[in-house]
Design a protein around this motif. Structure first.
Motif, mmCIF file in Angstrom:
data_model
loop_
_atom_site.group_PDB
_atom_site.id
_atom_site.type_symbol
_atom_site.label_atom_id
_atom_site.label_comp_id
_atom_site.label_asym_id
_atom_site.label_seq_id
_atom_site.Cartn_x
_atom_site.Cartn_y
_atom_site.Cartn_z
ATOM 1 N N PRO A 1 0.837 -1.221 0.000
ATOM 2 C CA PRO A 1 0.000 0.000 0.000
ATOM 3 C C PRO A 1 0.868 1.266 0.000
ATOM 4 C CG PRO A 1 -0.723 -1.569 1.674
ATOM 5 C CD PRO A 1 0.576 -2.093 1.136
ATOM 6 N N SER B 1 -8.481 11.665 -0.495
ATOM 7 C CA SER B 1 -8.966 10.274 -0.525
ATOM 8 C C SER B 1 -9.921 10.067 -1.697
ATOM 9 C CB SER B 1 -9.689 9.926 0.783
ATOM 10 O OG SER B 1 -8.779 9.976 1.857
ATOM 11 N N ARG B 2 -10.801 11.040 -1.937
ATOM 12 C CA ARG B 2 -11.755 10.899 -3.054
ATOM 13 C C ARG B 2 -11.005 10.872 -4.398
ATOM 14 N NH1 ARG B 2 -14.793 13.789 0.629
ATOM 15 N NH2 ARG B 2 -14.292 15.858 -0.179
ATOM 16 N N VAL C 1 -9.516 7.468 -4.940
ATOM 17 C CA VAL C 1 -10.500 6.463 -5.372
ATOM 18 C C VAL C 1 -10.711 6.584 -6.884
ATOM 19 C CG1 VAL C 1 -12.920 5.766 -5.212
ATOM 20 C CG2 VAL C 1 -11.635 6.284 -3.118
ATOM 21 N N GLY D 1 -7.541 3.635 -6.470
ATOM 22 C CA GLY D 1 -6.982 3.133 -5.206
ATOM 23 C C GLY D 1 -8.022 3.006 -4.103
ATOM 24 N N ARG D 2 -7.632 2.332 -3.033
ATOM 25 C CA ARG D 2 -8.465 2.222 -1.829
ATOM 26 C C ARG D 2 -7.702 2.858 -0.678
ATOM 27 N NH1 ARG D 2 -8.446 -2.507 -0.008
ATOM 28 N NH2 ARG D 2 -7.389 -3.510 -1.724
ATOM 29 N N PRO D 3 -7.980 4.141 -0.383
ATOM 30 C CA PRO D 3 -7.203 4.834 0.657
ATOM 31 C C PRO D 3 -7.657 4.466 2.066
ATOM 32 C CG PRO D 3 -8.772 6.333 -0.395
ATOM 33 C CD PRO D 3 -8.931 5.015 -1.082
ATOM 34 N N VAL D 4 -6.693 4.250 2.948
ATOM 35 C CA VAL D 4 -6.981 3.958 4.356
ATOM 36 C C VAL D 4 -6.063 4.848 5.200
ATOM 37 C CG1 VAL D 4 -6.937 2.188 6.169
ATOM 38 C CG2 VAL D 4 -7.498 1.541 3.814
ATOM 39 N N VAL E 1 -2.506 3.716 0.422
ATOM 40 C CA VAL E 1 -3.395 3.475 -0.726
ATOM 41 C C VAL E 1 -3.181 2.058 -1.253
ATOM 42 C CG1 VAL E 1 -4.278 4.433 -2.859
ATOM 43 C CG2 VAL E 1 -2.997 5.900 -1.295
ATOM 44 N N HIS E 2 -4.251 1.274 -1.131
ATOM 45 C CA HIS E 2 -4.207 -0.111 -1.595
ATOM 46 C C HIS E 2 -4.668 -0.188 -3.052
ATOM 47 C CE1 HIS E 2 -4.003 -1.843 2.613
ATOM 48 N NE2 HIS E 2 -4.320 -0.574 2.827
ATOM 49 N N GLY E 3 -4.164 -1.198 -3.750
ATOM 50 C CA GLY E 3 -4.731 -1.558 -5.055
ATOM 51 C C GLY E 3 -4.250 -0.733 -6.235
#
Ligand code: 5RP
Length: 221
Positions: free
Chosen positions: A133, A147-148, A151, A155-158, A174-176
């Protein structure tokens, strides 16, 4: 006997110490592999003119060993070399960094150095960046909009729980993401308002990677 990951870190740390010129003005990264490097440097007796640390953690470890730590602003010349680990490194020597949340100072110190020796065990070597990530340090009020945007980029932000950097900012992991063009991704992420630093190191990529494996330390670059 199979070498453990800790043994590989110690082996690559020693190889980095051996690669240093005497009296280097050294940039020092952050992380468990760098901890091994600092310990190996101190044990080697090799002379270092001074070191600039990328984190309070590394500054404290260097000082404990009696290695002179200076601030980047005290210097009027570039550092001879920067030594740091990575979370991932690809064949072109671009990296993902920031697993230890020190990415901003790491990028600054790397940018002030004439070379970058990346020290990793072989688990960090990947064909394409992104399975790890991607850390992004952000100004807190920008967490929502950044974060938006992440996306929209796929990505998938955490937000990393309970972590504030040495600079006082949160980190989004950020995943993916599939980071097929590290330079383009680094620039694209830097362009988001509120991003302090992103963990793609393509502009500050390694000039040499030392990669420890069961069969020894290999050099890339
Ligand atoms: C810290 C970093 C580190 O270099 C990265 O997380 C690797 O750490 P380790 O050597 O502990 O695996 O970028 O911000």
């Amino acid at each position: 006997m199979e070498k453990t990951q800790q043994m590989l870190k110690e082996e690559v740390a020693l190889a980095a110490v051996q690669a240093l010129d005497d009296n280097a003005l050294l940039g020092v990264g952050t992380g468990s592999t760098v901890d091994c490097f600092i310990d190996a440097l101190a044990a080697s007796g090799k002379r270092v003119r001074a070191a600039v640390a990328s984190s309070n953690r590394s500054a404290e470890r260097l000082s404990r060993h009696g290695i002179a730590v200076v601030e980047l602003g005290q210097l009027d010349e570039p550092l001879s070399v920067y030594v740091d680990g990575a979370d991932e490194i690809e064949p072109g020597l671009a990296m993902i960094k920031g697993g230890g949340a020190a990415l901003t100072r790491e990028k600054i110190v790397a940018s002030a150095s004439l070379g970058f020796i990346c020290i990793v065990d072989e688990s960090k070597l990947v064909d394409q960046l992104g399975a790890f990530p991607l850390p992004i340090e952000v100004i807190e009020m920008a967490i929502g909009p950044v974060s938006r945007a992440l996306v929209v980029m796929g990505g998938r932000p955490v937000v990393r729980d309970g972590v504030i950097t040495d600079n006082g900012h949160p980190v989004i992991d950020v995943h993916g993401l599939r980071i097929d063009d590290p330079l383009a991704w680094e620039d694209r992420l830097n362009a988001l308002p509120g991003v302090v630093t992103n963990g793609v190191f393509a502009r500050q990529k390694a000039s040499l990677a030392l990669v420890a494996s069961q069969s020894g330390v290999r050099r890339l670059g």
